[in-house]
Design an enzyme around this catalytic site. Structure first.
Site, short mmCIF file in Angstrom:
data_model
loop_
_atom_site.label_atom_id
_atom_site.label_comp_id
_atom_site.label_asym_id
_atom_site.label_seq_id
_atom_site.Cartn_x
_atom_site.Cartn_y
_atom_site.Cartn_z
N ASN A 136 18.99 -0.05 5.49
CA ASN A 136 17.66 0.50 5.77
C ASN A 136 16.69 -0.63 6.10
O ASN A 136 16.66 -1.65 5.40
CB ASN A 136 17.13 1.25 4.54
N ASP A 138 14.66 9.93 4.48
CA ASP A 138 14.74 8.75 3.61
C ASP A 138 13.89 9.01 2.36
O ASP A 138 12.73 9.42 2.46
CB ASP A 138 14.20 7.55 4.39
N HIS A 139 14.48 8.79 1.19
CA HIS A 139 13.75 8.98 -0.08
C HIS A 139 13.12 10.35 -0.24
O HIS A 139 11.92 10.45 -0.53
CB HIS A 139 12.69 7.89 -0.28
CO CO Z 1 14.56 2.72 0.40
#
Ligand code: CO
Ligand code: CO
Length: 304
Positions: free
Chosen positions: A230, A82-83
């Site tokens: 998310n 994530d990210h």
């Molecule tokens: Co995010």
């Protein structure tokens, strides 16, 4: 079962009109709570580690934990970055066995976002791993941006078409009215914008910052085409609140098992609530792996 990629999972959600919950884990107890909740609901699930989370707990440490739990689980599990904010880190995740990547170039110019995303997509596709990218900005912090200012950061549907064509991404995170790290559930999304993007972009769409969005707006977003949602802040808050409650009542408590076990259980219940809200319960059996294959252009060696 062995980890699966996010490709088939998100395409199933897109086809059937539900969303897969993508929950962030920063330690063993969170990963267990997430996967146990998914098993109880027979739901497909994405366990995601942010680049910041990997810096905290260790990338290989978290990859090993989630891989082990997935192998034992009765439902399909994806291990997702994530990210990710740089190409080099994305490569480390591929080596550590991640089955899905996100590259977040939303703070860069459109051109730079396209260029780096394309590189990450190429690398991922060459080894069969799908990639999510972000266009428009989902603000990192509600203190840094007002809802009025947020409008300027929302994803433009025409730009989204061009971004997808240029990069070859497998799923797209869009900015439609949410912000990260919101601790109250007060935001409503621009549902018309989601529908417009969905009409022109034939890919799974991802909602970040869901913890601050009203449940009604989340449901409308799923109907409009959101297929991955998310969740971090809300489950982190539930976990921490339980720990705080127990330690406030038991000032002398030292045994970490005595507060982590109830916190894990409380967080699991919240994961179950979210799975039901996203309508992903009972969907585990329908998930089929869809192979990610590179395009001809992606297999071409770069020789000037
Ligand atoms: Co995010
Ligand atoms: Co709740």
């Amino acid at each position: 079962m062995p980890l699966v990629t996010s490709k088939g999972m998100l395409l199933d959600a897109l086809e059937k009109g539900y969303a897969v919950g993508a929950f962030n884990a920063n330690n063993l107890e969170m990963a267990q709570g997430i996967i146990q909740g998914a098993e109880e609901e027979e739901a497909p699930v994405i366990v995601q580690i942010s680049q910041g989370g990997a810096e905290f707990a260790g990338l290989e440490e978290m990859a090993s934990i989630v891989t082990l739990l997935a192998n034992r689980a009765s439902v399909p599990v994806v291990l997702h970055l994530d990210h990710g904010v740089d190409y080099a880190f994305s490569m480390k995740c591929l080596r550590a066995g991640f089955t899905s990547l996100m590259y977040d170039g939303s703070l860069h110019s459109f051109e730079k976002n396209v260029a780096v995303t394309k590189d990450v997509v190429r690398a991922g596709h060459l080894v069969g791993i799908p990639v999510e990218a972000e266009l428009g900005q989902v603000p990192k912090d509600p203190d840094s941006c007002s809802f009025e200012e947020l409008k300027a950061f929302m994803t433009n549907p025409e730009e989204a078409v061009s971004f997808v064509e240029k990069t070859g991404v497998d799923s797209l995170a869009i900015s439609v009215g949410s912000m990260h790290k919101m601790k109250t559930r007060s935001a409503t999304l621009d549902i018309e914008r989601i529908k417009k993007i969905r009409e022109v972009v034939d890919l799974p769409l991802v909602l970040h910052g869901s913890s601050g969005v009203t449940h009604e707006s989340v449901q409308e977003a799923i109907e409009a085409g959101i297929t991955k949602i998310n969740v971090y802040t809300h489950i982190a808050k539930i976990f921490t609140m339980k720990v705080r409650e127990i330690l406030t009542e038991n000032q002398g408590m030292a045994d970490i098992r005595k507060y982590l076990a109830p916190a894990r259980e409380e967080m699991k219940k919240e994961v179950i609530d979210k799975i039901r809200l996203f309508k992903s319960q009972g969907r585990a059996k329908g998930i089929k792996e869809v192979e990610v294959t590179p395009t001809k252009e992606e297999t071409q060696d770069i020789i000037e």
